[in-house]
Enzyme design. Sequence first.
Site, mmCIF file in Angstrom:
data_model
loop_
_atom_site.group_PDB
_atom_site.id
_atom_site.type_symbol
_atom_site.label_atom_id
_atom_site.label_comp_id
_atom_site.label_asym_id
_atom_site.label_seq_id
_atom_site.Cartn_x
_atom_site.Cartn_y
_atom_site.Cartn_z
ATOM 1 N N VAL A 10 7.358 2.010 -2.765
ATOM 2 C CA VAL A 10 6.439 2.078 -3.614
ATOM 3 C C VAL A 10 6.014 3.538 -3.774
ATOM 4 O O VAL A 10 6.410 4.439 -2.805
ATOM 5 C CB VAL A 10 5.174 1.238 -3.391
ATOM 6 C CG1 VAL A 10 5.474 -0.263 -3.271
ATOM 7 C CG2 VAL A 10 4.629 1.714 -1.638
ATOM 8 N N SER A 11 5.020 3.946 -4.710
ATOM 9 C CA SER A 11 4.922 5.296 -5.123
ATOM 10 C C SER A 11 3.742 5.920 -4.150
ATOM 11 O O SER A 11 3.548 7.217 -4.138
ATOM 12 C CB SER A 11 4.605 5.428 -6.393
ATOM 13 O OG SER A 11 5.585 5.074 -7.371
ATOM 14 N N SER A 12 2.852 4.979 -3.930
ATOM 15 C CA SER A 12 1.650 5.766 -3.297
ATOM 16 C C SER A 12 1.034 4.554 -2.034
ATOM 17 O O SER A 12 1.515 3.362 -1.992
ATOM 18 C CB SER A 12 0.503 5.696 -4.161
ATOM 19 O OG SER A 12 0.053 4.547 -4.629
ATOM 20 N N ALA A 172 1.030 10.774 -5.034
ATOM 21 C CA ALA A 172 2.369 10.134 -4.770
ATOM 22 C C ALA A 172 2.831 10.592 -3.410
ATOM 23 O O ALA A 172 3.317 9.482 -2.770
ATOM 24 C CB ALA A 172 3.605 10.258 -6.018
#
Length: 202
Positions: A10-12, A172
């Site tokens: 996932v990005s964050s 991010a």
Amino acid sequence: MKHIAVYVRVSSKSQDTASQEPDLKRWLAAQPEGSPVVWYSDNFTGKTMDRPGMGKLLHAVAHGDVATVACWRLDRLGRTAKGLTALFEDLAKAKVNLVSLKDGLDLSTPAGRLMANVLASVAAYETEIRAERVLAGQAVAHASGKRWGGSQVGRLLHVTPEQVAVVQRMHAEGAKIAGIGRAVRLSRPTIYRLVRQFNTVV
């Protein structure tokens, strides 16, 4: 014995991999009994291949420990055509298969390798489109006279595309809101507004 490497990303840190795991677990259940499985994960942007989990996966591939890499969708592995293409080449040299469930991808066939490179370009394109949506949202907000952050009454803050890009990258990478604000010289409310916009287009 070589293992099946399952990669999720996932990005964050505000997101999780729950949406990716059920399909991957069902796929694993259909594999030959006794196949070793190792999960690799990242909370990191897909715009770079330099990620902790990806680094561990590539290390295992280089040492001949991996038989197959499985992911939920190709853009979980990365979001740049250059990075993904290099990954495909590394896997092919190591004779490691790649399975992308949502893309119906199997790297062990010539058609699969062709499809992989096409999908890599699509992933890169989607990343550019998301960035454009964020900038477009900012432009609409400014055009409508929207006020940003906690500045004095009547003052409109101008958020540049460069600031948006830095905020997106630092968020991010897991940077704190206060630190991001200091880096780009924007207030915390403004950073929070930008972050909410990023989350709506991920």
